[in-house]
Design a protein around this motif. Structure first.
Motif, PDB file in Angstrom:
ATOM      1  N   PRO A 146      34.534  13.691  61.792  1.00  0.00           N
ATOM      2  CA  PRO A 146      34.584  11.986  62.610  1.00  0.00           C
ATOM      3  C   PRO A 146      35.075  11.164  61.384  1.00  0.00           C
ATOM      4  CG  PRO A 146      32.333  12.964  63.111  1.00  0.00           C
ATOM      5  CD  PRO A 146      33.363  14.251  62.121  1.00  0.00           C
ATOM      6  N   PHE A 173      21.394  13.896  63.941  1.00  0.00           N
ATOM      7  CA  PHE A 173      22.898  14.694  63.404  1.00  0.00           C
ATOM      8  C   PHE A 173      23.369  15.653  64.347  1.00  0.00           C
ATOM      9  CE2 PHE A 173      20.662  13.054  59.656  1.00  0.00           C
ATOM     10  CZ  PHE A 173      21.467  12.031  59.358  1.00  0.00           C
ATOM     11  N   MET A 210      38.562  20.944  50.075  1.00  0.00           N
ATOM     12  CA  MET A 210      38.425  21.752  51.186  1.00  0.00           C
ATOM     13  C   MET A 210      38.695  20.440  52.272  1.00  0.00           C
ATOM     14  SD  MET A 210      35.521  23.610  53.271  1.00  0.00           S
ATOM     15  CE  MET A 210      34.790  22.192  53.607  1.00  0.00           C
ATOM     16  N   ILE A 211      39.664  20.729  53.123  1.00  0.00           N
ATOM     17  CA  ILE A 211      39.942  19.280  54.567  1.00  0.00           C
ATOM     18  C   ILE A 211      39.288  19.946  55.557  1.00  0.00           C
ATOM     19  CG2 ILE A 211      41.768  18.113  54.932  1.00  0.00           C
ATOM     20  CD1 ILE A 211      41.868  17.630  52.321  1.00  0.00           C
ATOM     21  N   THR A 212      38.307  19.257  56.179  1.00  0.00           N
ATOM     22  CA  THR A 212      37.477  19.700  57.660  1.00  0.00           C
ATOM     23  C   THR A 212      38.265  18.770  58.688  1.00  0.00           C
ATOM     24  OG1 THR A 212      35.799  20.009  56.079  1.00  0.00           O
ATOM     25  CG2 THR A 212      35.687  20.750  58.422  1.00  0.00           C
ATOM     26  N   PHE A 260      25.132   7.774  63.289  1.00  0.00           N
ATOM     27  CA  PHE A 260      24.185   7.890  62.222  1.00  0.00           C
ATOM     28  C   PHE A 260      23.981   7.020  61.287  1.00  0.00           C
ATOM     29  CE2 PHE A 260      27.469  11.763  62.561  1.00  0.00           C
ATOM     30  CZ  PHE A 260      26.551  12.533  63.799  1.00  0.00           C
ATOM     31  N   THR A 274      31.963  21.732  50.031  1.00  0.00           N
ATOM     32  CA  THR A 274      31.697  22.472  50.388  1.00  0.00           C
ATOM     33  C   THR A 274      29.590  22.578  50.590  1.00  0.00           C
ATOM     34  OG1 THR A 274      33.351  24.096  49.575  1.00  0.00           O
ATOM     35  CG2 THR A 274      31.452  24.948  51.089  1.00  0.00           C
ATOM     36  N   LEU A 317      32.156  11.464  51.224  1.00  0.00           N
ATOM     37  CA  LEU A 317      33.342  12.104  51.544  1.00  0.00           C
ATOM     38  C   LEU A 317      34.846  12.753  52.363  1.00  0.00           C
ATOM     39  CD1 LEU A 317      31.234   9.365  54.692  1.00  0.00           C
ATOM     40  CD2 LEU A 317      30.600  11.809  53.703  1.00  0.00           C
ATOM     41  N   TRP A 318      35.587  11.724  51.131  1.00  0.00           N
ATOM     42  CA  TRP A 318      36.871  12.194  51.284  1.00  0.00           C
ATOM     43  C   TRP A 318      37.732  10.961  50.232  1.00  0.00           C
ATOM     44  CZ3 TRP A 318      39.734   7.952  52.494  1.00  0.00           C
ATOM     45  CH2 TRP A 318      39.228   6.993  53.301  1.00  0.00           C
ATOM     46  N   VAL A 363      28.841  15.350  65.994  1.00  0.00           N
ATOM     47  CA  VAL A 363      27.445  16.116  65.274  1.00  0.00           C
ATOM     48  C   VAL A 363      28.011  15.497  63.331  1.00  0.00           C
ATOM     49  CG1 VAL A 363      27.765  18.646  64.149  1.00  0.00           C
ATOM     50  CG2 VAL A 363      27.267  17.905  66.679  1.00  0.00           C
ATOM     51  N   ASP A 364      27.033  15.608  63.342  1.00  0.00           N
ATOM     52  CA  ASP A 364      27.576  15.438  61.034  1.00  0.00           C
ATOM     53  C   ASP A 364      28.401  16.903  60.741  1.00  0.00           C
ATOM     54  OD1 ASP A 364      27.814  14.957  58.708  1.00  0.00           O
ATOM     55  OD2 ASP A 364      26.062  14.016  58.461  1.00  0.00           O
ATOM     56  N   PRO A 365      29.181  17.293  60.566  1.00  0.00           N
ATOM     57  CA  PRO A 365      29.295  18.393  59.692  1.00  0.00           C
ATOM     58  C   PRO A 365      28.732  18.483  58.638  1.00  0.00           C
ATOM     59  CG  PRO A 365      30.848  16.764  59.836  1.00  0.00           C
ATOM     60  CD  PRO A 365      30.296  15.921  60.608  1.00  0.00           C
ATOM     61  N   ASN A 366      28.193  17.314  57.917  1.00  0.00           N
ATOM     62  CA  ASN A 366      27.660  17.783  56.235  1.00  0.00           C
ATOM     63  C   ASN A 366      26.203  18.103  56.734  1.00  0.00           C
ATOM     64  OD1 ASN A 366      30.073  16.679  54.953  1.00  0.00           O
ATOM     65  ND2 ASN A 366      29.785  15.182  55.944  1.00  0.00           N
ATOM     66  N   THR A 384      38.251  16.869  51.154  1.00  0.00           N
ATOM     67  CA  THR A 384      37.196  16.360  51.925  1.00  0.00           C
ATOM     68  C   THR A 384      35.269  16.402  51.461  1.00  0.00           C
ATOM     69  OG1 THR A 384      37.827  18.373  53.259  1.00  0.00           O
ATOM     70  CG2 THR A 384      38.322  16.343  54.465  1.00  0.00           C
ATOM     71  N   ALA A 385      34.124  16.499  52.337  1.00  0.00           N
ATOM     72  CA  ALA A 385      33.407  16.346  51.296  1.00  0.00           C
ATOM     73  C   ALA A 385      33.002  17.864  50.929  1.00  0.00           C
ATOM     74  CB  ALA A 385      32.073  15.968  52.361  1.00  0.00           C
ATOM     75  N   ILE A 394      37.185  11.242  58.996  1.00  0.00           N
ATOM     76  CA  ILE A 394      38.481  11.457  58.171  1.00  0.00           C
ATOM     77  C   ILE A 394      39.255  10.346  59.152  1.00  0.00           C
ATOM     78  CG2 ILE A 394      40.380  12.892  57.830  1.00  0.00           C
ATOM     79  CD1 ILE A 394      38.181  13.575  56.445  1.00  0.00           C
TER      80      ILE A 394
END
Lengths: 277, 156, 385
Positions: free
Chosen positions: A7, C139, A1-3, A245, C115, C97-98, C145-148, C112-113, A9
């Motif tokens: 932040p 977070f 999956m690519i988001t 973070f 799901t 992360l990727w 915002v940390d999406p993970n 990416t990370a 990337i």
């Protein structure tokens, strides 16, 4: 999956030009591969990624008025910067950013502005200098004080000479260690502060260099009467995420990546002289 | 040409000095000029003066056989050169050299020391002012010795 | 089976019907995570039925000590807390992360990370829930915002359980973080266990919690039963194994940055980083960029990091915090002072894990007491007398 909006990337940028500034310092001019121009403010930084090697924070040193040329100056001192120094025109690197708080250029209109740079600390200040020149009539006196170790370490030499030729800025350069063919000032950059023309109570000072140099500089500025809250410094720590973070860049009650790197001195003065904070 | 008394009044180093003391100082001063590369004083020589630089640039040097002339600091307009005249053994411990055509006011050390001894309040004022120069020199030396740029990476 | 209860309502679920709660969550495709006995500890891990819960087990915790013991009863939640908090699910210790691939004209991101799973947490303690709320600020409610974290957090179902006993290293009541669960839950349980009675008083926290409860057999909880549940947690509050006086704690820390006690702690501290790993609020990470052998594939991984590691503060030329004392001071003053300036709350919830899991038994509550007793401001006042 690519988001796409993650932040972490990096975006791809191509090296348009590479310049060796001195023995171990080089400047990369980058352009986005997908045409997206990165707007930035003076003093902000990017995270630069060398494929497979790693990522490091580097301040932006180009002109904020021409953001299509993304310029970074850095010194090769570690794994990533060493790898970066071997990249050539046309190579691609990853960029995340821009991050952080900026120099208070547009908040300083109507005042004298004193820029004090030490060594490669001139790089994060150059965007502020460009912006000051672009709106020169909106400021009072403009003074640039620059100190380096030796004359070989002077950064952006040609530009400094052009700036020194202008009538609307006082440029002073000094070196800590002089070689025999150096005809300029010798001594630490703080020596220049009592010598230069500006009106301290109405002066904004922007200082960037090694931490000790900044501490001594702030003392000299305070001694001349520049109010502490009008003195700005740019702090350095080892940002890993640049988004608040990872915790690596914590300095007292701040994260340098998002609360800095530019701080007014009163924000950091309770921690800056303290050991191992 | 301005009178020496007026000159004293103009420079930060003498700020706050009472008119009476300005008079005392002026009485020991004289205008001097140095050509480019001319020595103002040499290491080891008797220190019998100090200089208020009005125009030009002066380097403070120490000669090292292997490295040649090592410049420690340069001093320019409005700054004061030399404090050895005030403390025994009244001897210069570096060379001072005009880098360009330099105009200065030279103050006679013996003359001033006599006045300091005669008027202790004046002497105290002068010592405090020169202590500032020595402190500044010491702090600058500390910073210079730390060689801060050798470890420097990049901003931020 | 009754209709769906209201948010804020208290109901009773019998022990015999507890499995239905898990079934209802299972039916909603949650990955159910709860306490279970593994390797002589009660840990949080995937569970499939009520039988995976630590039935009849409890834990004994003290400085540098953790032991499991049998209880006299068959309580499901008759222990204090597990060595690791829920942090390991919401903020994984290791995350890719990727992934990227080198191409002719640069590189492109291929993955990416992964799901995030949709978790249902069973048995979240008040201190732990407060720790989650604290990490939310870091977070999700700060500049970035940390999406993970966000995807895991917003999807998570939280079934909190009020504590029926306090551990010897607990001090949540000092930190105003427990023992009663007060906010941030879908369902909050209080376990009532008597010789002939085993049931759970359940407070409905959200619409989602109410819907789940609607699929479970329950009764309305009488005022008397609610009071009994309340009484259990009130008693726990009075049994705290430790206390930490938080009066003016931020200022106390700030004015004692150069207190000699830091040196003393530094001499004992092994900088092993255990305290930061088990801490439910510690959030620091590092990233590592790697390639495969051909150099064509690259990945970025994120791992938990710790301010106790020497490299943590490394900038070119050396580490900023090279001494043990500086690293311990960084950790403790972050929890009790700088955190307040950064995020508006203390960074400690009083779960006591750092005390239990410190191999040399350094106790944050004792250290605060020591600094308070020899507060530099106090000493100055005494000198001036």
């Amino acid at each position: 999956m690519i988001t796409p909006n993650d932040p972490m990337i990096p975006q791809q940028y191509r090296i348009r030009q590479r310049q060796q500034d001195n023995a171990d310092t080089f400047t990369l001019e980058l352009e986005p591969t997908n045409g997206t121009v990165l707007q930035f403010a003076p003093g902000q930084f990017n995270m630069l990624y060398v494929f497979g090697v790693g990522e490091i924070p580097i301040s932006i040193s180009g002109n904020p008025a021409t953001p299509s040329k993304l310029v970074h100056t850095t010194r090769s001192v570690g794994t990533v910067t060493n790898a970066m120094s071997t990249l050539k025109t046309g190579d691609v690197i990853g960029v995340r950013g821009p991050y952080g708080k900026s120099w208070p250029v547009m908040q300083s209109t109507g005042r004298d502005v004193v820029i004090v740079a030490g060594g490669i600390g001139l790089a994060p200040l150059r965007p502020a200098i460009y912006q000051l020149f672009a709106k020169r009539e909106q400021f009072g006196k403009l003074v640039l004080l620059y100190g380096t170790r030796t004359q070989e370490d002077i950064l952006y030499r040609q530009e400094l000479e052009q700036w020194r030729a202008r009538f609307d800025v006082d440029v002073y350069v000094t070196v800590d260690r002089a070689t025999s063919d150096w005809r300029g000032n010798v001594g630490v950059v703080t020596n220049l502060i009592p010598r230069t023309p500006f009106y301290p109570p109405d002066t904004v000072a922007m200082v960037c260099g090694p931490e000790v140099m900044m501490r001594f500089t702030v003392q000299a500025l305070q001694k001349r009467g520049v109010p502490t809250e009008q003195i700005y410094v740019s702090m350095e720590r080892n940002m890993k995420c640049a988004t608040g973070f990872c915790g690596h860049c914590q300095f007292g009650s701040t994260f340098i990546c998002k609360d800095g790197p530019v701080f007014s001195y009163d924000q950091v003065e309770s921690f800056i002289g303290m050991w191992e904070v | 040409m301005k009178m020496i008394k007026e000159l004293i009044h103009d420079y930060a180093f003498f700020r706050g000095l009472t008119p009476e003391y300005q008079e005392l100082l002026a009485g020991c001063g004289s205008n001097v000029r140095f050509n480019p590369n001319e020595f103002i004083f040499r290491e080891g020589q008797p220190a019998d003066k100090f200089y208020l630089i009005r125009h030009g640039k002066v380097s403070i040097d120490v000669y090292m056989p292997q490295r040649g002339i090592v410049t420690i600091e340069t001093i320019g307009e409005g700054e004061v050169l030399g404090w050895s005249w005030l403390f025994e053994p009244y001897q210069w411990h570096s060379d001072a050299r005009a880098l360009v055509l330099t105009r200065a006011v030279a103050f006679d050390g013996q003359c001033l020391r006599d006045k300091c001894d005669a008027d202790v309040a004046f002497g105290y004022d002068i010592v405090k002012r020169f202590a500032q120069i020595i402190i500044h020199r010491l702090q600058a030396t500390q910073l210079q010795n730390l060689d801060v740029y050798s470890l420097q990476k990049r901003g931020p | 089976m009754s209709s769906t209860p209201n948010v804020g309502e208290h109901v009773i679920v019998k022990r015999a019907d507890f499995e239905q709660l898990l079934d209802a969550l299972n039916a909603r495709n949650y990955q159910i995570v709860g306490p279970t006995v593994q390797e002589k500890a009660i840990v949080y891990d995937e569970i499939t039925s009520v039988n995976d819960l630590p039935i009849g087990w409890t834990d004994e915790q003290d400085k540098g000590r953790y032991r499991l013991k049998r209880r006299a009863d068959e309580a499901l939640f008759g222990y204090v807390i597990s060595p690791q908090s829920w942090k390991k699910f919401l903020h994984p210790a290791s995350l890719r992360l990727w992934q990227a691939e080198q191409t002719d004209d640069g590189f492109h991101i291929t993955e990416t990370a992964p799901t995030a799973p949709q978790y249902a947490f069973i048995g979240v303690r008040a201190c732990e829930l407060n720790a989650i709320l604290i990490q939310d600020r870091v977070f999700m409610h700060d500049t970035y915002v940390d999406p993970n974290y966000q995807s895991r957090r917003t999807e998570a179902f939280i079934m909190a359980v009020n504590c029926g006993q306090a551990g010897n290293t607990c001090f949540c009541s000092s930190m105003n973080a427990g023992p009663k669960v007060s906010a941030g839950f879908d369902l909050a349980l209080t376990e009532i266990i008597e010789p002939d009675r085993h049931e759970f008083v359940v407070e409905i926290g959200t619409e989602l919690g109410a819907e789940v409860m609607g699929e479970v057999a329950y009764q309305t909880a009488s005022q008397a039963v609610q009071e009994q549940a309340e009484q259990i947690v009130t008693e726990v509050a009075s049994q705290m194994g430790r206390l930490l006086d938080t009066t003016d704690i931020k200022a106390l820390m700030y004015r004692n940055f150069e207190h000699p006690e830091w040196e003393n702690i530094g001499n004992r501290c092994l900088t092993c980083a255990n305290c930061t790993m088990v801490c439910p609020t510690c959030f620091c990470t590092t990233v590592e960029d790697v390639t495969d052998l051909t150099g064509q594939q690259a990945e970025r991984h994120r791992y938990w990091d710790s301010c106790f590691n020497m490299e943590f503060s490394y900038i070119h030329g050396g580490s900023v915090r090279s001494s043990n004392k500086a690293r311990y001071r960084q950790w403790m003053t972050h929890k009790l002072a700088t955190w307040v300036d950064q995020f508006g709350t203390l960074g400690c919830v009083g779960c006591g894990r750092c005390i239990t899991w410190c191999p040399v038994g350094i106790d944050i509550t004792e250290e605060v007491a020591t600094i308070r007793k020899t507060d530099s401001a106090l000493l100055t006042r005494l000198r001036e007398k």
